[in-house]
Each structure stands twice: as structure tokens, then as C-alpha cells.
Design an enzyme around this catalytic site. Structure first.
Site, PDB file in Angstrom:
ATOM      1  N   VAL A   1      29.677 128.841  63.870  1.00 50.16           N
ATOM      2  CA  VAL A   1      30.650 128.138  64.720  1.00 50.16           C
ATOM      3  C   VAL A   1      30.889 128.998  65.955  1.00 50.16           C
ATOM      4  CG1 VAL A   1      33.012 127.253  64.875  1.00 50.16           C
ATOM      5  CG2 VAL A   1      31.740 127.023  62.742  1.00 50.16           C
TER       6      VAL A   1
ATOM      7  N   GLY B   1      36.884 136.448  56.031  1.00 50.33           N
ATOM      8  CA  GLY B   1      37.090 137.782  55.486  1.00 50.33           C
ATOM      9  C   GLY B   1      38.465 138.347  55.797  1.00 50.33           C
TER      10      GLY B   1
ATOM     11  N   HIS C   1      32.647 129.933  16.170  1.00 50.21           N
ATOM     12  CA  HIS C   1      32.005 128.654  16.464  1.00 50.21           C
ATOM     13  C   HIS C   1      33.012 127.531  16.297  1.00 50.21           C
ATOM     14  CE1 HIS C   1      28.994 125.530  16.668  1.00 50.21           C
ATOM     15  NE2 HIS C   1      29.550 124.980  15.586  1.00 50.21           N
TER      16      HIS C   1
END
Ligand code: FAD
Ligand code: NAI
Length: 468
Positions: A238, A271, A444
């Protein structure tokens, strides 16, 4: 003048955790925070409010698009954004209040104001009323964190061109949201608003999203988010964002192509940078590196005796858990104990749906460096619990040293990747092998069985999938 063993400047996860540990070790401790609330970026405008919105928006998206698959008909699902935002604020308040309570419980003295080191061993606290109070400290820890990076061609106006802070509180769902930067903030906040109905476009400068994470998983995440309605323009830069009548127009280049994006809101998430301004570091000659981060040694000592630094203000990943571990290690070493942070096993997570989590070396990095590794993978579509939950997108990948089977990287894309990665971190912390993990009993049916199976697959012994 009040006198302390340890004075910490900044109450983010680095600072407040250091304060608690310091007090536990019997050191007279004080913490200084310039904001009204304790908790820093993470609790006030970072980790916590973003996860609160991710959670709420996930429930909304589930009600709208997933519930029917489970045989649950929910008619007229409607968004009540003010309630969603108020709930998020309540969560933040509960946690920042909790930190204040912990300071009291641990007898940490709390000062509200801007802390400035005036000389080694001396800190002035400038309160809102302008009155400065001086305190003495044997050890001073700078934990002043980070602030958002602002680009000159798209300066924040607090309304249309915004940072993550404003994106946590948009008063209404933007029709079109342009996100600049496909990192953690862009993907998480982009997900929130996309789920709530915004048309979200992410523009990323690099040819991939989620830099730092395993490339195969990051690509899979991009696919999943695209299926959820987000749009991506990678390798796109950009140039400028213009605002007219509260509408933004961004111009960008993608190779030779010129692109234009219209949006109601532009989230610039390119950032964050270390924040060491106003703390007096320059006045007493604390050295900074080329990225204006405070330079420290392995004991978190700066070049000025008695002055230390931790968290986002020093080098390393800008993560709350990294700041916390550094805070603990720093005060333990001040107290004469053996503090330590293992930088090889700091997990990173992006809290989208599915989540992306990773620790250690990625497969692409190993290949690039010509390392001899073995890779094991297991998809959640072969996991009973994921199928039962109708949430099968993702897989687990292990990278193990080909010579001794030691796990050197673990990468997960799945609904609960943020929790599943902890087991991998623990095994790596203890130098465990893929076989160690693969032979460990897992309940499980759980998603964690996919972790076990991926570990087994490193040595071609996965049970619920073919081993090639
Ligand atoms: P900070 O949390 O930045 O705290 C520093 C504090 O110091 C601030 O309160 C500041 O007011 C204070 N201060 C500064 N100067 C002075 C002074 N002179 N005197 C007194 N006080 C001062 N990380 C994760 O691990 N997981 C996540 O999910 C996550 N999500 C995030 C989402 C967003 C939107 C953002 C912006 C960040 C996120 N992070 C996340 C990053 C995380 O917030 C930071 O890594 C973490 O807060 C760093 O902690 P810190 O203690 O170093 O600094
Ligand atoms: P980031 O560093 O994660 O991502 C920024 C992205 O912006 C990069 O991919 C970069 O290539 C791109 N970029 C830079 N300049 C650009 C430009 N001009 N045009 C287009 N793209 C551009 O930074 P982000 O997302 O702002 O987050 C800041 C910090 O906060 C990160 O270090 C992260 O660790 C932390 N954080 C952590 C979270 C988590 O742990 N879940 C969540 C949110 C933030």
C-alpha cells in the site's frame, strides 16, 4: 524518600509478573504505571480484549453458519454489538482489577504516574497532577513495552485510519474494512469484523501471511479464512491512504499492477516498536540497539549498573508470555537465584478459527538451512473428537532431528491449537523425542490424540492414517 529493593517501571505482563515474583522472593518491591489501570498493553488493549471479541464473534458465526449442521435451528440471529463490546470491557476490568488485587496481596507498592530514572538508583514518579515524587531503588527494571508502528503515508486519525486499539471498539460494523498487514493483529481483528459482517480485505506486503509460522500451515490458514469470507492480496504494497468524507481510498502496487481499495475503516497493523521514551534511559546513558530496543545481557542487565529491562522493550518476539518469563528470570537473578528463559521454546499463536500455533523450527526453515530432519503430520479429519465436533480443518506437524529423533519444531492448525501446543512445548523443554511423545498415553477421544499421532508419524508408525 521511600526506598525499595526493586522498582519496576511499567505494569504489563512483564512488569506485574516480575513484581509478584520479586515480592515472593522477599524483596521490597514497587511498580510504577502511567495509565490508570494496571496490566499494560496485553490486558487493556491487546491479548485480552481481542480474545474476548474473538470468542464472542466466534459464537455469533457459529450460531449463524454452523449450528444448523448440529441440528440446532436458530432463527433470526442478530448482532447486539454494544452488548458484545460491553462484555469485552467487563472482562478487561475484571482482569486489570485482579492484577491490582495481586499487587495488594503480595504487598507490592503501586505508584500511578510516569516513572523516570533520574540517576542510577533514583526514580521520579510524575503523577497526573504534575507533582513528582522521588523513590529510591537498588534495582530498577524497565518494562515499558511497545507501541504501534505508524506509517507516514497512512497516519492514524483515530476514526478512519486506525490501530488495533480503535479496532477493539468500532461502534458499528464497518461495511468495508481494509487491513494493512497480514500478521497476528491483522488476522485476528480481521476475523472478528469479518465474522460480524464486514467485508474484510487484508493487504500484505510479503507473499504469505503469518510470517514466522510454518508456511504450509499459514497457507492452509489463509485458505480457511478465505472460505470464511476474508479476501487477501499478498505481495501487495500500500502506497498511500487518503480520507475524504470519512471514506478511505488506498492505492497499492502488486508487481506491475496498480490497485485501489475503498474502505470505511483502515486497520494499519504493520507491527509494534519498543517504547523506551520518557523513562530516562537516554538521560542515564542506557544503550539502545539499531531498532531502539534496550540492549541487555543474558541477566537482563543494561550497560548501566542496577538498571535492567524486560519484555517488548528489549529484543525478541513481542509476546506476553515471553515478557512474563523474562520478568521472572530477571528478578530471580537479582535475588541471586538461577533464572533462565529458554528462547528456543517460546510458542506463538494466532487466535483465528482454526488457530495457528507453532514452536521451534519450521519445516521450511529446516529445508532452507539444509538441516537433516524428519517430518510427521496428522490431519484432524482423521481424529474422532474433531469429527464429533464437526471441526476438522487443520493438522499437526512435527519436525524432528533425523539423527536422534528429538523434537525441534511443532506446528498446529486446529480449533484448540493454542492449548495443544503446550504439550509440545513441555516435551521440547525436556529434550523429548517424537517417540517419547508418540508413546505417551493420551485420553480418547481428544484433539490431543492428533498430536500423539503426528509424533508417531515422524517414525512412520501413526495408527489412524497411512504412513508414507
Ligand atoms: P506492555 O504490556 O506494553 O506494558 C508496558 C506498560 O508500561 C504499559 O502499561 C505502559 O503504560 C507502561 N509505561 C510505559 N512507559 C512508562 C513510564 N515511563 N512510566 C510508567 N509506566 C510506563 N501477546 C500474546 O502473547 N498473546 C496475544 O494474544 C497477544 N495479543 C495482542 C493483541 C493486540 C491487539 C496487541 C496490540 C498485542 C497483543 N499481544 C499479544 C502482545 C502483548 O500485548 C505484548 O507482548 C505484551 O503486552 C508485552 O508486555 P510488556 O510488559 O513488555 O509491555
Ligand atoms: P506483525 O509483525 O505480526 O505483522 C505485521 C505484518 O505487516 C507483517 O506480515 C508485515 O510483512 C506486514 N507489513 C509491514 N509493512 C507493510 C506494508 N506497508 N504494507 C503491507 N503489509 C505490511 O505485527 P502486528 O500484527 O501489527 O502485531 C504486532 C505485535 O503484536 C506482533 O509482534 C505480535 O507478536 C503481537 N501480537 C501477538 C498476538 C498473538 O500472540 N496472538 C496477537 C496480536 C499481536
Amino acid at each position: 524518600m521511600e526506598s525499595f529493593d526493586v522498582v519496576i517501571i511499567g505494569s504489563g505482563p512483564g512488569g506485574y509478573v516480575a513484581a509478584i515474583r520479586s515480592a515472593q522472593l522477599g524483596l521490597r518491591t514497587a511498580i510504577i504505571e502511567k495509565d490508570k489501570e494496571l496490566g499494560g498493553t496485553c490486558l487493556n488493549i491487546g491479548c485480552i480484549p481481542s480474545k474476548a471479541l474473538l470468542s464472542s464473534s466466534h459464537h455469533y458465526a457459529f450460531a449463524k453458519t454452523e449450528a444448523a449442521k448440529h441440528g440446532i435451528r436458530i432463527d433470526n440471529v442478530a448482532l447486539d454489538l454494544p452488548t458484545m463490546l460491553t462484555r469485552k470491557d467487563k472482562v478487561v476490568k475484571a482482569l486489570t482489577g485482579g492484577v491490582r488485587g495481586l499487587m495488594k496481596l503480595n504487598k507490592v507498592s503501586t505508584f500511578q504516574g510516569t516513572g523516570m530514572i533520574t540517576a542510577p538508583g533514583k526514580v521520579a514518579v510524575q503523577g497526573a497532577e504534575g507533582v513528582a515524587q522521588e523513590i529510591e531503588a537498588k534495582h530498577i527494571i524497565i518494562a515499558t513495552g511497545s507501541v504501534v508502528v505508524e506509517l507516514p503515508s497512512m497516519k492514524f486519525d483515530g476514526d478512519v485510519i486506525v490501530s488495533s486499539t480503535e479496532a477493539l471498539s468500532f461502534p458499528e460494523v464497518p461495511k468495508k474494512l481494509l487491513v494493512i498487514g497480514g500478521g497476528a493483529i491483522g488476522l485476528e481483528m480481521g476475523s472478528v469484523w469479518s465474522r460480524l459482517g464486514s467485508e474484510v480485505t487484508v493487504v500484505e506486503f510479503l507473499p504469505r501471511i503469518a510470517l514466522g509460522f510454518d508456511l504450509e500451515l499459514a497457507t492452509a490458514l489463509q485458505k480457511a479464512l478465505t472460505a470464511q469470507g476474508m479476501r487477501f492480496h499478498l505481495g501487495t504494497k500500500v502506497g498511500e491512504v487518503k480520507v475524504e468524507n470519512r471514506r478511505a481510498t488506498a492505492t497499492a502496487t502488486k508487481g506491475d499492477e496498480q490497485l485501489t481499495f475503498g474502505a470505511d475503516k483502515v486497520l494499519v497493523s504493520v507491527g509494534r516498536r519498543a517504547f523506551a521514551e520518557g523513562v530516562g534511559a537516554d538521560k542515564i546513558g542506557v544503550e539502545l540497539d539499531d531498532r531502539k530496543r534496550i540492549k541487555v545481557d543474558e541477566h537482563f542487565r543494561t550497560n548501566v549498573k542496577g538498571v535492567y529491562a524486560i519484555g517488548d522493550v528489549i529484543a525478541g518476539p513481542m509476546l506476553a508470555h515471553k515478557a512474563e518469563e523474562e520478568g521472572i528470570a530477571c528478578v530471580e537473578m537479582i535475588a541471586g537465584k538461577a533464572g533462565h528463559v529458554n528462547y528456543n521454546v517460546i510458542p506463538g499463536v494466532i487466535y483465528t478459527h482454526p488457530e495457528l500455533a507453532g514452536v521451534g523450527i519450521t519445516e521450511d526453515f529446516a529445508k532452507e538451512k539444509g538441516m537433516k530432519v524428519r517430518v510427521g503430520k496428522f490431519p484432524f479429519r482423521a481424529n474422532g473428537r474433531a469429527l464429533a465436533a464437526e471441526d476438522v480443518d487443520g493438522f499437526v506437524k512435527f519436525v524432528a532431528d533425523a539423527e536422534n529423533d528429538r523434537i525441534i519444531g511443532a506446528h498446529i492448525m486446529s480449533p484448540a491449537a493454542s492449548d495443544l501446543i503446550s504439550e509440545c512445548v513441555a516435551v521440547m523443554e525436556f529434550g523429548g523425542s517424537a517417540e517419547d511423545l508418540g508413546r505417551t498415553v493420551h485420553a480418547h477421544p481428544t484433539l490431543s490424540e492428533a498430536v500423539k499421532e503426528a509424533a508417531l508419524s515422524v517414525n512412520k508408525s501413526a495408527i489412524h492414517i497411512g504412513n508414507r
